[in-house]
Motif scaffolding. Structure first.
Motif, PDB file in Angstrom:
ATOM      1  N   TYR A  20       0.836  -1.205   0.000  1.00 12.89           N
ATOM      2  CA  TYR A  20       0.000   0.000   0.000  1.00 12.89           C
ATOM      3  C   TYR A  20       0.872   1.256   0.000  1.00 12.89           C
ATOM      4  O   TYR A  20       1.987   1.245   0.521  1.00 12.89           O
ATOM      5  N   TYR A  33       0.269   5.162   1.494  1.00 10.98           N
ATOM      6  CA  TYR A  33      -0.560   6.080   2.269  1.00 10.98           C
ATOM      7  C   TYR A  33       0.086   7.456   2.250  1.00 10.98           C
ATOM      8  O   TYR A  33       1.308   7.581   2.168  1.00 10.98           O
ATOM      9  N   LEU A  66      -3.878   9.962   8.100  1.00 15.05           N
ATOM     10  CA  LEU A  66      -3.394   8.960   7.162  1.00 15.05           C
ATOM     11  C   LEU A  66      -4.508   8.541   6.222  1.00 15.05           C
ATOM     12  O   LEU A  66      -5.586   8.128   6.661  1.00 15.05           O
ATOM     13  N   ILE A 111      -5.313   6.248   2.561  1.00 10.00           N
ATOM     14  CA  ILE A 111      -4.784   5.325   1.573  1.00 10.00           C
ATOM     15  C   ILE A 111      -4.819   5.968   0.185  1.00 10.00           C
ATOM     16  O   ILE A 111      -5.737   6.728  -0.140  1.00 10.00           O
ATOM     17  N   ILE A 157      -5.325  -2.906  -6.857  1.00 10.47           N
ATOM     18  CA  ILE A 157      -6.653  -3.260  -6.363  1.00 10.47           C
ATOM     19  C   ILE A 157      -7.347  -2.105  -5.655  1.00 10.47           C
ATOM     20  O   ILE A 157      -8.555  -2.141  -5.458  1.00 10.47           O
ATOM     21  N   ILE A 158      -6.594  -1.110  -5.230  1.00  9.82           N
ATOM     22  CA  ILE A 158      -7.203   0.100  -4.678  1.00  9.82           C
ATOM     23  C   ILE A 158      -6.568   1.295  -5.368  1.00  9.82           C
ATOM     24  O   ILE A 158      -5.356   1.391  -5.461  1.00  9.82           O
ATOM     25  N   GLU A 191      -7.489   5.172  -4.932  1.00  6.58           N
ATOM     26  CA  GLU A 191      -8.344   6.205  -4.393  1.00  6.58           C
ATOM     27  C   GLU A 191      -8.315   7.434  -5.299  1.00  6.58           C
ATOM     28  O   GLU A 191      -7.591   7.453  -6.296  1.00  6.58           O
ATOM     29  N   PHE A 196       3.824   6.929   3.332  1.00  8.77           N
ATOM     30  CA  PHE A 196       4.139   5.661   3.970  1.00  8.77           C
ATOM     31  C   PHE A 196       3.773   4.503   3.062  1.00  8.77           C
ATOM     32  O   PHE A 196       2.691   4.470   2.462  1.00  8.77           O
ATOM     33  N   GLY A 243      -5.936 -12.492   2.700  1.00  7.14           N
ATOM     34  CA  GLY A 243      -6.668 -13.458   3.500  1.00  7.14           C
ATOM     35  C   GLY A 243      -7.350 -12.772   4.660  1.00  7.14           C
ATOM     36  O   GLY A 243      -7.496 -11.553   4.660  1.00  7.14           O
ATOM     37  N   ARG A 299      -5.764  -9.495   6.191  1.00  7.91           N
ATOM     38  CA  ARG A 299      -5.235  -8.494   5.266  1.00  7.91           C
ATOM     39  C   ARG A 299      -5.181  -7.111   5.897  1.00  7.91           C
ATOM     40  O   ARG A 299      -4.338  -6.290   5.580  1.00  7.91           O
ATOM     41  N   GLU A 300      -6.120  -6.841   6.829  1.00  8.17           N
ATOM     42  CA  GLU A 300      -6.164  -5.508   7.416  1.00  8.17           C
ATOM     43  C   GLU A 300      -5.023  -5.264   8.399  1.00  8.17           C
ATOM     44  O   GLU A 300      -4.797  -4.132   8.811  1.00  8.17           O
ATOM     45  N   GLN A 354      -1.708  -4.446   8.880  1.00  9.64           N
ATOM     46  CA  GLN A 354      -0.707  -3.904   7.968  1.00  9.64           C
ATOM     47  C   GLN A 354       0.516  -3.407   8.728  1.00  9.64           C
ATOM     48  O   GLN A 354       0.400  -2.880   9.838  1.00  9.64           O
TER      49      GLN A 354
END
Lengths: 114, 114
Positions: free
Chosen positions: A33, A35, A43, A45, A55-56, A58, A90, A97, A100-101, A103
């Motif tokens: 990721y 950020y 912070l 994303i 996949i993300i 923003e 960052f 899975g 995943r959160e 991090q």
């Protein structure tokens, strides 16, 4: 034995320049990721990659372009830098899975645009 | 839109005092993380809570996830100067989702004076 590393730690540049920030993780994670932390420490994303796939994405100006050459690396290229891009960026990583959160963050790159 | 509201924003206390930091939302989260960030460094994960009503302890730190999974608290007993830092809560809306998007609160800056 650094888990998530970023280079450079500090970046001072002129408005209009193009710059890149690099990130590497040796945790065996497959998701990375970017950020942005503003001057008030908020912070938010910007991007996320899973196994080199975006996949993300923003709402970020298209002057920002992430690139993931492999699942251990995620770079951020910024074109035509503006004053408002000054912030701490960052990199983080996690394992896909159920966790995943959870991090893990790098030390940050402090970008100052003059 | 700020999904997670942290309070207080600033907290300045003497060594030995107890304190509680709150993280509230009107939204339900599948998991919630607490991080601590020190000056010049990246956020460091302290704990992840996933079950409504869950309580986790980390030495003098006690973390609780609300029954409805909309809020969380961090309680520090007998604070020490080494506890000084920015405490961030972050929530994920859907556990193990393919995205891993975290929503961060604005943080609580804790200063513990000797």
């Amino acid at each position: 034995d650094t888990a998530v590393s970023q280079t450079p730690k500090y970046l001072v540049t002129q408005m209009g320049n193009d710059k890149s920030i690099k990130c590497e993780q040796n945790l065996g994670h497959d998701t990375m990721y970017w950020y942005k932390q503003d001057s008030k420490k908020f912070l938010k994303i910007m991007f996320s990659y899973n196994n080199k796939e975006l996949i993300i994405n923003e709402t970020v100006p298209n002057r920002f372009s992430p690139k993931s050459p492999d699942k251990a690396h995620l770079n951020l290229h910024i074109n035509s830098l503006e004053l408002g891009d000054s912030a701490v960026y960052f990199c983080a990583s996690s394992l896909s899975g159920p966790t995943r959160e959870t991090q893990y963050f790098g030390p940050g790159t402090r970008l100052l645009v003059l | 839109t700020q999904l997670l509201e942290q309070s207080p924003q600033f907290l300045s206390i003497q060594e030995g005092e107890n304190l509680t930091v709150y993280c509230n939302s009107s939204s339900v989260f599948s998991s919630l993380q607490w991080y601590r960030q020190e000056p010049g460094e990246g956020p460091v994960l302290l704990v992840t809570v996933v079950t409504g009503g869950e309580v986790k302890k980390l030495k003098r730190l006690t973390f609780q996830f609300g029954d409805a999974r909309k809020d969380s608290s961090l309680h520090i007993t007998a604070a020490q100067p080494g506890d000084t830092g920015l405490y961030l809560c972050a929530g994920a809306r859907r556990r193990g989702s393919t995205l891993g998007r975290l929503y961060f609160g604005r943080g609580t800056q804790l200063t513990v004076w000797p």
